[in-house]
Write an enzyme that holds these catalytic residues in place. Structure first.
Site, PDB file in Angstrom:
ATOM      1  N   ARG A 148      -9.206  -4.121  -0.867  1.00  0.00           N
ATOM      2  CA  ARG A 148      -9.155  -3.982   0.582  1.00  0.00           C
ATOM      3  C   ARG A 148     -10.028  -5.088   1.166  1.00  0.00           C
ATOM      4  O   ARG A 148     -11.077  -5.428   0.592  1.00  0.00           O
ATOM      5  CB  ARG A 148      -9.692  -2.618   1.041  1.00  0.00           C
ATOM      6  CG  ARG A 148      -8.771  -1.433   0.775  1.00  0.00           C
ATOM      7  CD  ARG A 148      -7.539  -1.425   1.683  1.00  0.00           C
ATOM      8  NE  ARG A 148      -6.701  -0.254   1.514  1.00  0.00           N
ATOM      9  CZ  ARG A 148      -5.593  -0.221   0.757  1.00  0.00           C
ATOM     10  NH1 ARG A 148      -5.184  -1.289   0.103  1.00  0.00           N
ATOM     11  NH2 ARG A 148      -4.876   0.888   0.693  1.00  0.00           N
TER      12      ARG A 148
ATOM     13  N   GLU B 160      -5.898  -6.991   9.556  1.00  0.00           N
ATOM     14  CA  GLU B 160      -4.504  -7.239   9.157  1.00  0.00           C
ATOM     15  C   GLU B 160      -3.585  -6.846  10.303  1.00  0.00           C
ATOM     16  O   GLU B 160      -3.797  -5.789  10.889  1.00  0.00           O
ATOM     17  CB  GLU B 160      -4.153  -6.428   7.899  1.00  0.00           C
ATOM     18  CG  GLU B 160      -4.972  -6.861   6.685  1.00  0.00           C
ATOM     19  CD  GLU B 160      -4.666  -6.055   5.415  1.00  0.00           C
ATOM     20  OE1 GLU B 160      -3.755  -5.203   5.455  1.00  0.00           O
ATOM     21  OE2 GLU B 160      -5.326  -6.286   4.394  1.00  0.00           O
TER      22      GLU B 160
ATOM     23  N   HIS C  74      -0.694  -8.665   2.271  1.00  0.00           N
ATOM     24  CA  HIS C  74      -0.821  -7.295   1.738  1.00  0.00           C
ATOM     25  C   HIS C  74       0.505  -6.829   1.121  1.00  0.00           C
ATOM     26  O   HIS C  74       1.092  -5.833   1.560  1.00  0.00           O
ATOM     27  CB  HIS C  74      -1.288  -6.329   2.836  1.00  0.00           C
ATOM     28  CG  HIS C  74      -1.903  -5.074   2.294  1.00  0.00           C
ATOM     29  ND1 HIS C  74      -2.890  -4.379   2.942  1.00  0.00           N
ATOM     30  CD2 HIS C  74      -1.657  -4.374   1.152  1.00  0.00           C
ATOM     31  CE1 HIS C  74      -3.220  -3.308   2.234  1.00  0.00           C
ATOM     32  NE2 HIS C  74      -2.481  -3.289   1.136  1.00  0.00           N
TER      33      HIS C  74
HETATM   34  N1  LIG Z   1      -3.116  -5.047  -2.323  1.00  0.00           N
HETATM   35  C1  LIG Z   1      -2.378  -3.952  -2.425  1.00  0.00           C
HETATM   36  O1  LIG Z   1      -1.255  -3.888  -1.978  1.00  0.00           O
HETATM   37  C2  LIG Z   1      -2.939  -2.776  -3.160  1.00  0.00           C
HETATM   38  C3  LIG Z   1      -2.067  -1.987  -3.921  1.00  0.00           C
HETATM   39  C4  LIG Z   1      -2.585  -0.899  -4.596  1.00  0.00           C
HETATM   40  C5  LIG Z   1      -3.927  -0.583  -4.509  1.00  0.00           C
HETATM   41  N2  LIG Z   1      -4.737  -1.345  -3.736  1.00  0.00           N
HETATM   42  C6  LIG Z   1      -6.165  -1.007  -3.655  1.00  0.00           C
HETATM   43  O2  LIG Z   1      -6.679  -0.962  -4.977  1.00  0.00           O
HETATM   44  C7  LIG Z   1      -7.533   0.164  -5.124  1.00  0.00           C
HETATM   45  C8  LIG Z   1      -7.588   0.568  -6.587  1.00  0.00           C
HETATM   46  O3  LIG Z   1      -6.402   1.194  -6.983  1.00  0.00           O
HETATM   47  P1  LIG Z   1      -6.300   1.963  -8.401  1.00  0.00           P
HETATM   48  O4  LIG Z   1      -5.038   2.745  -8.372  1.00  0.00           O
HETATM   49  O5  LIG Z   1      -6.533   1.030  -9.514  1.00  0.00           O
HETATM   50  O6  LIG Z   1      -7.539   2.961  -8.248  1.00  0.00           O
HETATM   51  P2  LIG Z   1      -8.413   3.648  -9.388  1.00  0.00           P
HETATM   52  O7  LIG Z   1      -9.131   4.752  -8.726  1.00  0.00           O
HETATM   53  O8  LIG Z   1      -7.581   3.939 -10.587  1.00  0.00           O
HETATM   54  O9  LIG Z   1      -9.437   2.485  -9.806  1.00  0.00           O
HETATM   55  C9  LIG Z   1     -10.543   2.125  -9.063  1.00  0.00           C
HETATM   56  C10 LIG Z   1     -11.726   1.916 -10.005  1.00  0.00           C
HETATM   57  O10 LIG Z   1     -12.823   1.439  -9.225  1.00  0.00           O
HETATM   58  C11 LIG Z   1     -14.000   2.071  -9.723  1.00  0.00           C
HETATM   59  N3  LIG Z   1     -15.020   2.102  -8.667  1.00  0.00           N
HETATM   60  C12 LIG Z   1     -15.048   2.825  -7.540  1.00  0.00           C
HETATM   61  N4  LIG Z   1     -16.150   2.541  -6.827  1.00  0.00           N
HETATM   62  C13 LIG Z   1     -16.836   1.613  -7.517  1.00  0.00           C
HETATM   63  C14 LIG Z   1     -18.055   0.929  -7.304  1.00  0.00           C
HETATM   64  N5  LIG Z   1     -18.780   1.154  -6.223  1.00  0.00           N
HETATM   65  N6  LIG Z   1     -18.464   0.028  -8.231  1.00  0.00           N
HETATM   66  C15 LIG Z   1     -17.729  -0.184  -9.341  1.00  0.00           C
HETATM   67  N7  LIG Z   1     -16.556   0.433  -9.604  1.00  0.00           N
HETATM   68  C16 LIG Z   1     -16.109   1.325  -8.696  1.00  0.00           C
HETATM   69  C17 LIG Z   1     -13.562   3.470 -10.146  1.00  0.00           C
HETATM   70  O11 LIG Z   1     -14.442   4.009 -11.102  1.00  0.00           O
HETATM   71  C18 LIG Z   1     -12.166   3.184 -10.718  1.00  0.00           C
HETATM   72  O12 LIG Z   1     -12.216   2.954 -12.108  1.00  0.00           O
HETATM   73  C19 LIG Z   1      -6.933   1.201  -4.159  1.00  0.00           C
HETATM   74  O13 LIG Z   1      -7.898   2.117  -3.743  1.00  0.00           O
HETATM   75  C20 LIG Z   1      -6.412   0.348  -3.020  1.00  0.00           C
HETATM   76  O14 LIG Z   1      -7.382   0.227  -2.013  1.00  0.00           O
HETATM   77  C21 LIG Z   1      -4.272  -2.419  -3.062  1.00  0.00           C
HETATM   78  O1  LIG Z   2      -3.023   1.237  -1.351  1.00  0.00           O
HETATM   79  C1  LIG Z   2      -1.873   0.860  -1.528  1.00  0.00           C
HETATM   80  O2  LIG Z   2      -1.004   1.552  -2.091  1.00  0.00           O
HETATM   81  C2  LIG Z   2      -1.448  -0.496  -1.068  1.00  0.00           C
HETATM   82  O3  LIG Z   2      -2.471  -1.183  -0.475  1.00  0.00           O
HETATM   83  C3  LIG Z   2      -0.234  -0.462  -0.186  1.00  0.00           C
HETATM   84  O4  LIG Z   2      -0.613  -0.369   1.124  1.00  0.00           O
END
Ligand SMILES: NC(=O)c1ccc[n+]([C@@H]2O[C@H](COP(=O)([O-])OP(=O)(O)OC[C@H]3O[C@@H](n4cnc5c(N)ncnc54)[C@H](O)[C@@H]3O)[C@@H](O)[C@H]2O)c1
Ligand SMILES: O=C(O)[C@H](O)CO
Length: 322
Positions: free
Chosen positions: A239, A268, A287
Site C-alpha cells: 500500500r 490514488e 494499482h
Molecule cells: N498491489 C496490489 O494490487 C495488491 C494485491 C494484493 C495485496 N496487496 C497488499 O499486500 C498485502 C499483503 O497481502 P498478503 O495476502 O500477502 O497478506 P498476508 O497477511 O498473507 O502477508 C502479510 C505478511 O506481513 C507480515 N507483517 C504484518 N505486519 C508486519 C510488520 N509490521 N513487520 C513485518 N511484517 C509484518 C505478516 O506477518 C504477514 O506474514 C495486503 O494486505 C494488501 O495491502 C496489494
Molecule cells: O488488496 C488487494 O486485493 C489489492 O490491492 C486489490 O485492490
C-alpha cells in the site's frame, strides 16, 4: 421463505451476479459517484449483507444496521475497513485471500525486471524517438536480477510466491523481515530472517508486501532509504503509505538508490503534477497487482461466496480476524 437482501456497491461479472441471485435479492449501485455516508447508512439499514470493495466501513457506519450481518470486500487488503468496530455490531468483515497470490507475484516480478533493467524508462525513449547510440551507453545500463539478493518485507501469502519466483527462476538469495519466522520458507528457499536494517543494507532488491497498519505506515522513510545500497531497487506492491513518498522522491532525485517500481501510492490515482511523473528512475503501474480477467473474476466470486454465506446467517470462509 424470503431471500436475504444484499447491496452491491459495484457491478460484478455475470457469473457472480447469477450466483448471488440464486441465494439473495440484490440492489446494485449504478451511479458514477460513490454513495455518501448518509446514503450508505440508509441502504445498509435495509440489507443483510453488502459488497463494498471500493468503499470503507467502520463502527459508526453500521451501528444502527440491525439486519446487517456481513460486509465483504473483493480485495485481500482491508485497511479501509475496521473489523473490530464491525464485530461490535455482529457484522463480519470478509476479504479474498489466496485467489490472487500468483497473479500479484507475477506483477511484482514485472516491476522487479522493469525497475532493474530500466524497461519502462527505455521504452519511453524508444517511443519518443530517442533511440541513438547514446541509449546504450554505460550511464543507462541496468542492474542484474539473476543471482542477486532479494529482501522481502512481509513474507506472507504473496511474499512467499515472490520468493518462489526469485529462487526457482532467478537463483536469488533471499532475506526476509516478517512478524513471525517462516521455517518452511527458510527450508524450501534458503530464506534467512533478518532485522529490517540488515535487510535494507544487504539486499539488491527490496520488495514491500506487508499490510497497511499503524505499524507499517511510513515503515520506509529517509533513514531506511539511507541504509539501502546505491544500486538497490525498491518495489512496493503493498500500500502506498508504507513508504514516506517525500523521502523516496528525495532519494530518487539524488540517486541515493537506483530506482523504484511502484504499484501503489499515497494518493490514488496519482495527481497529474506528482513528482514521480517527472522522474526517470521509476516504473509506475496503477494499482494493478491482481488485475487480470481470471483473477478479478475469482476474487469477485470469493467475495460473493462470503457475502451470501454471511447474509444467510452462516459463518463465511474468509472472516477477517483482528
Ligand atoms: N498491489 C496490489 O494490487 C495488491 C494485491 C494484493 C495485496 N496487496 C497488499 O499486500 C498485502 C499483503 O497481502 P498478503 O495476502 O500477502 O497478506 P498476508 O497477511 O498473507 O502477508 C502479510 C505478511 O506481513 C507480515 N507483517 C504484518 N505486519 C508486519 C510488520 N509490521 N513487520 C513485518 N511484517 C509484518 C505478516 O506477518 C504477514 O506474514 C495486503 O494486505 C494488501 O495491502 C496489494
Ligand atoms: O488488496 C488487494 O486485493 C489489492 O490491492 C486489490 O485492490
Amino acid at each position: 421463505m424470503n431471500k436475504p437482501h444484499v447491496f452491491l456497491a459495484q457491478s460484478v461479472p455475470d457469473s457472480v451476479l447469477s450466483y448471488i441471485a440464486d441465494h439473495c435479492d440484490y440492489t446494485i449501485w449504478d451511479k458514477d459517484e460513490k454513495p455518501t455516508t448518509e446514503q450508505l447508512k440508509e441502504i445498509l439499514r435495509h440489507s443483510d449483507g453488502a459488497l463494498l470493495t471500493s468503499l470503507s466501513a467502520d463502527e459508526e457506519l453500521v451501528k444502527n444496521c440491525e439486519r446487517l450481518k456481513v460486509i465483504s470486500t473483493a480485495t485481500v487488503g482491508y485497511d479501509r475497513f475496521d473489523p473490530i468496530g464491525l464485530a461490535k455490531h455482529n457484522v463480519y468483515l470478509t476479504n479474498t485471500p489466496y485467489v490472487l497470490d500468483e497473479t500479484v507475484a507475477d506483477l511484482l516480478f514485472g516491476l522487479i525486471l522493469s525497475g532493474s533493467r530500466r524497461i519502462a524508462e527505455l521504452h519511453k525513449e524508444v517511443i519518443d524517438g530517442n533511440w541513438t547510440d547514446k541509449t546504450t551507453q554505460p550511464s543507462l545500463y541496468g542492474q542484474d536480477v539473476y543471482k542477486k539478493t532479494l529482501g522481502i518485507i512481509g513474507m506472507g501469502r504473496i511474499g512467499e510466491k515472490v520468493v518462489h519466483r526469485a529462487k526457482e527462476g532467478f537463483n536469488m538469495s533471499v532475506l526476509y523481515h516478517n512478524r513471525s519466522a517462516r521455517p518452511e520458507a527458510e527450508e524450501r528457499y534458503g530464506a534467512k530472517k533478518v532485522e529490517l536494517d540488515t535487510l535494507l543494507e544487504e539486499s539488491d532488491i527490496v520488495v514491500l508486501m506487508v499490510p497497511l497498519t499503524e505499524e507499517t505506515t511510513h515503515l520506509i522513510g529517509k533513514e531506511e532509504l539511507s541504509k539501502m545500497k546505491q544500486t538497490a531497487l525498491l518495489v512496493n506492491g503493498a500500500r502506498g503509505p508504507v513508504i514516506d513518498e517525500k523521502a523516496l522522491i528525495e532519494a530518487l532525485t539524488t540517486n541515493e538508490i537506483f530506482g523504484a517500481a511502484l504499484d501503489v501510492f499515497e494518493q490514488e490515482p496519482l495527481p497529474s503534477n506528482h513528482p514521480f511523473l517527472s522522474l526517470k528512475n521509476v516504473t509506475l503501474t496503477p494499482h494493478i497487482g491482481s488485475a487480470t480477467a481470471a483473477t478479478r473474476e475469482a476474487m469477485a466470486m470469493r467475495a460473493a461466496e462470503n457475502l451470501v454465506a454471511g447474509a444467510l446467517g452462516k459463518t463465511p470462509v474468509d472472516v477477517v480476524k483482528k
